[in-house]
Scaffold this motif. Sequence first.
Motif, PDB file in Angstrom:
ATOM      1  N   GLY A 131      81.120  82.349 -24.388  1.00  0.00           N
ATOM      2  CA  GLY A 131      82.034  83.482 -24.414  1.00  0.00           C
ATOM      3  C   GLY A 131      82.688  83.675 -25.767  1.00  0.00           C
ATOM      4  O   GLY A 131      82.813  84.809 -26.253  1.00  0.00           O
ATOM      5  N   LEU A 132      83.111  82.593 -26.397  1.00  0.00           N
ATOM      6  CA  LEU A 132      83.747  82.705 -27.710  1.00  0.00           C
ATOM      7  C   LEU A 132      82.745  83.176 -28.764  1.00  0.00           C
ATOM      8  O   LEU A 132      83.100  83.928 -29.684  1.00  0.00           O
ATOM      9  N   ALA A 133      81.485  82.755 -28.626  1.00  0.00           N
ATOM     10  CA  ALA A 133      80.451  83.234 -29.545  1.00  0.00           C
ATOM     11  C   ALA A 133      80.154  84.709 -29.301  1.00  0.00           C
ATOM     12  O   ALA A 133      79.911  85.473 -30.252  1.00  0.00           O
ATOM     13  N   MET A 134      80.170  85.141 -28.045  1.00  0.00           N
ATOM     14  CA  MET A 134      80.028  86.564 -27.739  1.00  0.00           C
ATOM     15  C   MET A 134      81.134  87.367 -28.414  1.00  0.00           C
ATOM     16  O   MET A 134      80.896  88.440 -28.987  1.00  0.00           O
ATOM     17  N   GLN A 135      82.337  86.837 -28.346  1.00  0.00           N
ATOM     18  CA  GLN A 135      83.486  87.513 -28.958  1.00  0.00           C
ATOM     19  C   GLN A 135      83.316  87.625 -30.470  1.00  0.00           C
ATOM     20  O   GLN A 135      83.544  88.690 -31.063  1.00  0.00           O
ATOM     21  N   ALA A 136      82.862  86.539 -31.093  1.00  0.00           N
ATOM     22  CA  ALA A 136      82.646  86.561 -32.543  1.00  0.00           C
ATOM     23  C   ALA A 136      81.561  87.560 -32.917  1.00  0.00           C
ATOM     24  O   ALA A 136      81.677  88.291 -33.910  1.00  0.00           O
ATOM     25  N   ALA A 137      80.481  87.602 -32.132  1.00  0.00           N
ATOM     26  CA  ALA A 137      79.398  88.546 -32.399  1.00  0.00           C
ATOM     27  C   ALA A 137      79.889  89.984 -32.243  1.00  0.00           C
ATOM     28  O   ALA A 137      79.562  90.854 -33.069  1.00  0.00           O
ATOM     29  N   ALA A 138      80.671  90.230 -31.205  1.00  0.00           N
ATOM     30  CA  ALA A 138      81.197  91.582 -30.994  1.00  0.00           C
ATOM     31  C   ALA A 138      82.082  92.009 -32.151  1.00  0.00           C
ATOM     32  O   ALA A 138      82.002  93.148 -32.636  1.00  0.00           O
ATOM     33  N   GLN A 139      82.935  91.120 -32.608  1.00  0.00           N
ATOM     34  CA  GLN A 139      83.850  91.442 -33.705  1.00  0.00           C
ATOM     35  C   GLN A 139      83.100  91.692 -35.008  1.00  0.00           C
ATOM     36  O   GLN A 139      83.572  92.417 -35.877  1.00  0.00           O
ATOM     37  N   ALA A 140      81.898  91.078 -35.131  1.00  0.00           N
ATOM     38  CA  ALA A 140      81.083  91.273 -36.328  1.00  0.00           C
ATOM     39  C   ALA A 140      80.058  92.392 -36.156  1.00  0.00           C
ATOM     40  O   ALA A 140      79.301  92.684 -37.088  1.00  0.00           O
ATOM     41  N   GLY A 141      80.013  93.002 -34.961  1.00  0.00           N
ATOM     42  CA  GLY A 141      79.054  94.072 -34.708  1.00  0.00           C
ATOM     43  C   GLY A 141      77.618  93.585 -34.615  1.00  0.00           C
ATOM     44  O   GLY A 141      76.678  94.307 -34.963  1.00  0.00           O
ATOM     45  N   ILE A 142      77.416  92.355 -34.112  1.00  0.00           N
ATOM     46  CA  ILE A 142      76.093  91.745 -34.031  1.00  0.00           C
ATOM     47  C   ILE A 142      75.663  91.642 -32.563  1.00  0.00           C
ATOM     48  O   ILE A 142      76.443  91.187 -31.723  1.00  0.00           O
ATOM     49  N   PRO A 143      74.432  92.032 -32.216  1.00  0.00           N
ATOM     50  CA  PRO A 143      73.961  91.881 -30.832  1.00  0.00           C
ATOM     51  C   PRO A 143      73.901  90.412 -30.411  1.00  0.00           C
ATOM     52  O   PRO A 143      73.740  89.513 -31.248  1.00  0.00           O
ATOM     53  N   PHE A 144      73.993  90.192 -29.101  1.00  0.00           N
ATOM     54  CA  PHE A 144      74.012  88.838 -28.528  1.00  0.00           C
ATOM     55  C   PHE A 144      72.946  88.775 -27.447  1.00  0.00           C
ATOM     56  O   PHE A 144      72.924  89.593 -26.522  1.00  0.00           O
ATOM     57  N   LEU A 145      72.040  87.803 -27.551  1.00  0.00           N
ATOM     58  CA  LEU A 145      70.917  87.670 -26.628  1.00  0.00           C
ATOM     59  C   LEU A 145      71.001  86.337 -25.893  1.00  0.00           C
ATOM     60  O   LEU A 145      71.030  85.274 -26.524  1.00  0.00           O
TER      61      LEU A 145
END
Length: 400
Positions: A131-145
């Motif tokens: 979840g925290l990595a999802m949050q970091a990816a979202a804040q950086a505008g990076i897709p999460f798979l």
Amino acid sequence: MLLLWPPLSSRAEIVKTGAQVLSEQGFLPLRGKQFALITNQSAMVGDTHLLALMEQKGVRPALIFSPEHGLKGNAEDGVKLADDASSPIPVKSLYGASRKPRPEDLEGIDLVVFDIQDAGARFYTYISTMGLAMQAAAQAGIPFLVLDRPNPLGGDYVAGFVREQIAGSFTSLYPIPQAHGLTVGELAGMIKGEAMLPDLDKLDLQVVRMQGWQREMRWPDTGLPWVATSPNLAAIESVLLYPGTGLLEGTGASEGRGSTRPFQIAGWPGIDAKALALRLNEEHLPGLHFEPLLFTPIRLPGISSAPKYRDREVAGVSIEITDYRKVMPVQTGVALLAALQAALPEKARPIFLRGGIDDMAGSPQMRKGLQAGETEAAIEARWTPGVKRFLEQRKPYLLY
């Protein structure tokens, strides 16, 4: 008493994990991308690790993030880990100076991939890392798979308090029950869809689904070998009990660390082991039998260096699984807590329910019920309304 596995002829066909599905597609979604991979030793496809498969097919992550226990899964619980720049692919620890990818870590990254086997309990930290990595990816505008994997307890078993009455922590981050019955892919969708963490509304979340997995499957039904997800979850018997017997980590009782059977044995020095086993067997907990046991926790470097009651004899029970399909681990954990508390002398009871139990349970109601002498059934009645709400809430996120 032996653990009763189904005969080989009746086992389901091998479930294909998301990693296997992606591998069979030649890792096409990853080609040409600078991607970061969040993983550890559990990311196996048959007898080959995901990283080795990627190497074979000419795909390589630019960066690896590792969770608690490290990339190889051989660090003890709670041990902070440093980054490793010495490997061919840099490894950044998400259980050290930071538990979330930092903006500078994600510079130049255009996709974050998650592949770690979960244990199905809210307090197992890999889902917090996700979840925290999802949050970091979202804040950086990076897709999460997310490369999906089975919940070892299946998708139908849901039990325990929803974490609502206490603040979130790394071991209790989401408002979900103790045993949530979701795969990591489903949970990722729910974390985003229900805004369980801030800033996820614009996250481009994708899941590579498994093939062949059905909600009623517990781990032995998948045909997949179990790979130790952490040093004390090396055996599938421990995993099937952990969402319940893991509660003992928040008490003064031994949960079996410092032995070869963590989370399968439990006790307290000086109590009557035969009486404890008798009481628990009289409760007719499904799929289980309890045997009295004396055991002595010892130092096991890399597994449990400082177990409770190290080098001291502990009286308790061995929890024998007779039918893995029927085991209800959370109810079992609560019944064990109630029986242990009743077996203790009055002066030891305040020590028994010491700090940590509320965080593990997700609510002070379990502790208060136990202190009031309530039975497992009465405490289960306390969490049932929350579970019913959760079962409705999760429906839009089910993938299988």
